[in-house]
Design an enzyme around this catalytic site. Structure first.
Site, short mmCIF file in Angstrom:
data_model
loop_
_atom_site.label_atom_id
_atom_site.label_comp_id
_atom_site.label_asym_id
_atom_site.label_seq_id
_atom_site.Cartn_x
_atom_site.Cartn_y
_atom_site.Cartn_z
N HIS A 129 4.02 1.62 2.24
CA HIS A 129 5.23 0.93 1.76
C HIS A 129 5.86 1.70 0.60
CE1 HIS A 129 2.61 -2.65 3.09
NE2 HIS A 129 3.41 -2.32 4.09
N CYS A 179 1.51 -9.36 20.26
CA CYS A 179 0.65 -8.80 19.21
C CYS A 179 1.10 -9.40 17.89
CB CYS A 179 0.74 -7.28 19.13
SG CYS A 179 -0.04 -6.64 17.62
N CYS A 216 2.15 -6.82 15.14
CA CYS A 216 3.51 -6.29 15.34
C CYS A 216 4.55 -7.41 15.21
CB CYS A 216 3.72 -5.75 16.75
SG CYS A 216 2.73 -4.36 17.24
N HIS A 218 0.84 -1.20 0.00
CA HIS A 218 0.00 0.00 0.00
C HIS A 218 0.88 1.25 0.00
CE1 HIS A 218 0.79 0.74 4.25
NE2 HIS A 218 0.45 -0.50 4.53
N LYS A 239 -3.11 -1.87 6.53
CA LYS A 239 -3.98 -2.98 6.19
C LYS A 239 -4.82 -3.37 7.38
CE LYS A 239 0.17 -4.96 5.32
NZ LYS A 239 1.33 -5.38 4.52
N CYS A 268 -3.47 -3.84 21.33
CA CYS A 268 -2.24 -3.22 20.85
C CYS A 268 -2.53 -1.78 20.43
CB CYS A 268 -1.70 -4.02 19.66
SG CYS A 268 -0.42 -3.13 18.75
N HIS A 297 -2.20 -1.46 16.52
CA HIS A 297 -3.03 -2.24 15.60
C HIS A 297 -4.46 -2.46 16.07
CE1 HIS A 297 1.14 -3.35 14.41
NE2 HIS A 297 0.62 -3.15 13.22
N LYS A 350 -2.90 6.03 11.39
CA LYS A 350 -1.93 5.39 10.52
C LYS A 350 -2.66 4.58 9.46
CE LYS A 350 1.62 1.88 10.33
NZ LYS A 350 2.16 0.68 10.95
N1 MSP Z 1 8.54 -6.70 8.20
C1 MSP Z 1 8.69 -5.62 9.11
C2 MSP Z 1 10.01 -4.90 8.90
C3 MSP Z 1 11.23 -5.77 8.99
S1 MSP Z 1 12.68 -4.89 8.61
C4 MSP Z 1 13.91 -5.87 9.13
C5 MSP Z 1 7.55 -4.62 8.93
N2 MSP Z 1 6.89 -4.68 7.78
S2 MSP Z 1 5.64 -3.76 7.40
O1 MSP Z 1 5.27 -4.15 6.07
O2 MSP Z 1 4.64 -3.82 8.38
O3 MSP Z 1 6.15 -2.28 7.41
C6 MSP Z 1 7.29 -1.93 6.68
C7 MSP Z 1 7.52 -0.45 6.69
O4 MSP Z 1 6.43 0.21 6.12
C8 MSP Z 1 7.73 0.13 8.09
O5 MSP Z 1 8.83 1.01 8.08
C9 MSP Z 1 6.49 0.91 8.32
O6 MSP Z 1 6.72 2.04 9.12
C10 MSP Z 1 6.15 1.32 6.90
N3 MSP Z 1 4.77 1.68 6.82
C11 MSP Z 1 3.69 0.87 6.95
N4 MSP Z 1 2.58 1.65 6.95
C12 MSP Z 1 2.94 2.96 6.84
C13 MSP Z 1 2.27 4.15 6.69
N5 MSP Z 1 0.97 4.23 6.75
N6 MSP Z 1 3.01 5.27 6.46
C14 MSP Z 1 4.37 5.24 6.30
N7 MSP Z 1 5.02 4.12 6.44
C15 MSP Z 1 4.35 3.00 6.84
O7 MSP Z 1 7.31 -3.84 9.83
#
Ligand code: MSP
Length: 467
Positions: A22, A127, A130, A19, A299, A144, A147, A296
Site C-alpha cells: 500500500h 473469492c 478479491c 503494509h 496480508k 483463487c 490469494h 506477491k
Molecule cells: N479496495 C480495493 C481497491 C478499490 S479501488 C476503487 C483493493 N484494496 S487492497 O488494499 O487490496 O489493494 C489496494 C492496492 O494496493 C492495489 O492497487 C494493490 O495492487 C496494491 N497492493 C497490495 N499489495 C501489493 C503489493 N504487494 N505490491 C504492490 N502493490 C500492492 O484492492
C-alpha cells in the site's frame, strides 16, 4: 488557468493494517503529485479506505468488534502511516462517510431509473479476498490464483449492471486513447480480453452481506463493494452523485492501480461512467507488485515486510527512496530486508549522506551554480512514471561526484592550489544544490536538509548506517 492534475490511489481495504504494498502505491502518487505541483499545476491527490463488504464484515466479526468501530480503527492506521511517510494528500475518503453513502445511493437510483440496472440472479465462484467472482478456468485446484484460498459457490437473487451494451463503446474509447491504459502491455491485455470475451452483466448487489450500503430501491440488498468503492474517485472530490454536476477536477489525470485490480478498473468502473454519461478518467496507470520471495507480498499470504521496521531503520526519506528505487514502476519488484539494508548503506549512508558531509567539510565560499539541463531529463522521466530511472539518474551525479572528489583530492588542493580548489568546490556545491532540487518530490526532508547544511555549513549525519 493552471492545468489540473488529479491523481488517485486505489482505496485500501481495512481488513488489516497497511503494509508496504500500500505504501508503495501511495508514495508513488505523492512523488507524482509533488512533481506536478513543482510544474505549477493545480494538483489534487486523493487516497482513502474501502470499508464495506464481506471480507471486512468477517474480519470485524472475528475480532468481536462492531464493524464501524473496527473500520474506524484501521482506517486511522492508514492515515497515521501516510502522515509518517509525508504523504500530502488533499483528501482522505472513507466509504463509510455519510456523504459518500448518499452519493452512491443517488448513482444507483439513477442507473436503476435508466434501466442500466435490473433484477435477476447470479451464479458464480466468489473469492472473498478479491471480493470478486472468478472464472472456473482461472482457478488452481479450486483456489483463487491470487490469494490461494478456496472460492465459494454462490447462487442468489441480485441486481445486475448491463455490460453488453457498453462493450463496443469501451473498446473504442480505449483504442482511441480517450481512456489510456499504461504501460502499453496492460492496454493490450485489456483489449484482447474485451475483444475475445463477451462481458457478462455483473452483479452489483448482495443479499447476504449486511455490511454495505443498502440499495435505495430494495433495502434487502446491499451494494456490491466494488461499485461502492469506484465511486470514491468522484465522491472524494465532494461530488453528491449528480451526473450533471461534475467536480472541476474530473476527469482524473492519472489513476494508479496494481495489476491485480486492472480488470475491474477497465470494465466495471468505465461501465458505470459510460452508463451515467460521465467522461472516463484520462489514464489508468498500472504498477507491478512488490514481491517477497517471489510471491506477491500481502496480508493474505502473510509474507509481509513491516513498514514500521522500515521506518525505524531507514527513516521516512530512506523508506521512500528504497521503495521508489526498487525497480521499474509498472513491473514486479522483489525486495528483501537484507538487500534494502545494503542499498540504504551504499546509496544513502555511504553515497549521498557521505558526499554531503565531505563537501560541507571542505567548503569555502560557494560560487553560483551551473547548468540545470539535468532537471529537464529527470522531469521527463517522472512525467513518464519512470521514478526508479529518475532516481538512478540522480545517483549517477552522486557517484560521479564521489569519483570527482577522489580524483581531485580537494583537501590537498586546499593547501597548494587555491584557484583549482575553488573550481572543484564550486562544481561540487553546485551539484549538491542540483541534487537537492531534484530530490524534492522523492525525499522532501533530505532535500531541505541538504540546502540547509550548504547554507550553515554545519554537517549533520543525514543517513546513519544501519545493520
Ligand atoms: N479496495 C480495493 C481497491 C478499490 S479501488 C476503487 C483493493 N484494496 S487492497 O488494499 O487490496 O489493494 C489496494 C492496492 O494496493 C492495489 O492497487 C494493490 O495492487 C496494491 N497492493 C497490495 N499489495 C501489493 C503489493 N504487494 N505490491 C504492490 N502493490 C500492492 O484492492
Amino acid at each position: 488557468m493552471r492545468k489540473n492534475f488529479y491523481i488517485t490511489t486505489p482505496i485500501y481495504y481495512v481488513n488489516d493494517k497497511p503494509h508496504i504494498g500500500h505504501a508503495y502505491t501511495t508514495i508513488a502518487a505523492d512523488v507524482l503529485a509533488r512533481f506536478h505541483k513543482l510544474q505549477g499545476e493545480e494538483v489534487f491527490l486523493l487516497t482513502g479506505t474501502d470499508e464495506h463488504g464481506l471480507k471486512i464484515q468477517h474480519k470485524a466479526e472475528e475480532t468481536g468488534k462492531e464493524p464501524q468501530k473496527f473500520v474506524d480503527e484501521i482506517s486511522a492506521e492508514f492515515r497515521k502511516l501516510w502522515d509518517k511517510l509525508d504523504i500530502k494528500y488533499n483528501n482522505f475518503i472513507r466509504t463509510t462517510d455519510e456523504k459518500h453513502k448518499k452519493a452512491v445511493q443517488k448513482v444507483l437510483q439513477t442507473l436503476f431509473n435508466k434501466g442500466a440496472i435490473y433484477k435477476g440472479e447470479y451464479e458464480g465462484l466468489y473469492c472473498v479476498a478479491c471480493e470478486q467472482f472468478r472464472h472456473e478456468n482461472e482457478l488452481v485446484d479450486g483456489r483463487c490464483p491470487d490469494h490461494d484460498i478456496v472460492v465459494e459457490k454462490i447462487k442468489e437473487e441480485c441486481y445486475l449492471l448491463k455490460m453488453a451494451d457498453i462493450q463496443d463503446e469501451l473498446v473504442k474509447r480505449i483504442e482511441n486513447r480517450e481512456l489510456r491504459i499504461e504501460p502499453e502491455r496492460y492496454k493490450r491485455e485489456v483489449l484482447s480480453f474485451l475483444k475475445n470475451e463477451k462481458l457478462k452483466d455483473i452483479s452489483i448487489s448482495r443479499k447476504n452481506v449486511k455490511w454495505g450500503i443498502p440499495l435505495p430501491f430494495d433495502k434487502e440488498h446491499t451494494t456490491y463493494v466494488w461499485v461502492d468503492a469506484f465511486l470514491n474517485y468522484l465522491t472524494g472530490l465532494d461530488w453528491d452523485g449528480d451526473a450533471n454536476k461534475l467536480p472541476a477536477q474530473w476527469p482524473a489525470s492519472v489513476q494508479l492501480l496494481g495489476k491485480d485490480i486492472l480488470r475491474v478498473h477497465a470494465t466495471i468502473w468505465p461501465a458505470i461512467l459510460i452508463h451515467l454519461g460521465i467522461p472516463l478518467p484520462k489514464m489508468l496507470y498500472v504498477h507491478g507488485h512488490i514481491l517477497s520471495g517471489g510471491r506477491k507480498m500481502g496480508k493474505t499470504l502473510g509474507n509481509v515486510i513491516s513498514i514500521d521496521e522500515m521506518l525505524s531503520k531507514f527513516g521516512v526519506d530512506g523508506t521512500r527512496y528504497l521503495l521508489m528505487s526498487a525497480g521499474t514502476f509498472g513491473e514486479d519488484v522483489d525486495v528483501t530486508m537484507e538487500r534494502m539494508v545494503e542499498k540504504y548503506n551504499a546509496d544513502l549512508a555511504n553515497g549521498l549522506g557521505n558526499l554531503v558531509s565531505r563537501v560541507v567539510k571542505l567548503m569555502g565560499d560557494p560560487g553560483n551554480w551551473g547548468d540545470r539541463g539535468q532537471i529537464k531529463v529527470i522531469g521527463k522521466l517522472i512525467e513518464e512514471m519512470k521514478m526508479s530511472e529518475a532516481l538512478s539518474e540522480i545517483w549517477k551525479v552522486v557517484r560521479e561526484d564521489d569519483k570527482f572528489i577522489e580524483e581531485n583530492k580537494p583537501w590537498e588542493l586546499a593547501k597548494k592550489d587555491e584557484k583549482k580548489f575553488q573550481e572543484v568546490m564550486k562544481k561540487l556545491v553546485s551539484d549538491l544544490r542540483l541534487i537537492a532540487d531534484l530530490l524534492v518530490p522523492f525525499m522532501p526532508n533530505t532535500s531541505e536538509k541538504i540546502k540547509k547544511v550548504l547554507e550553515t555549513k554545519k554537517t549533520e549525519v543525514l543517513f546513519p548506517r544501519v545493520k
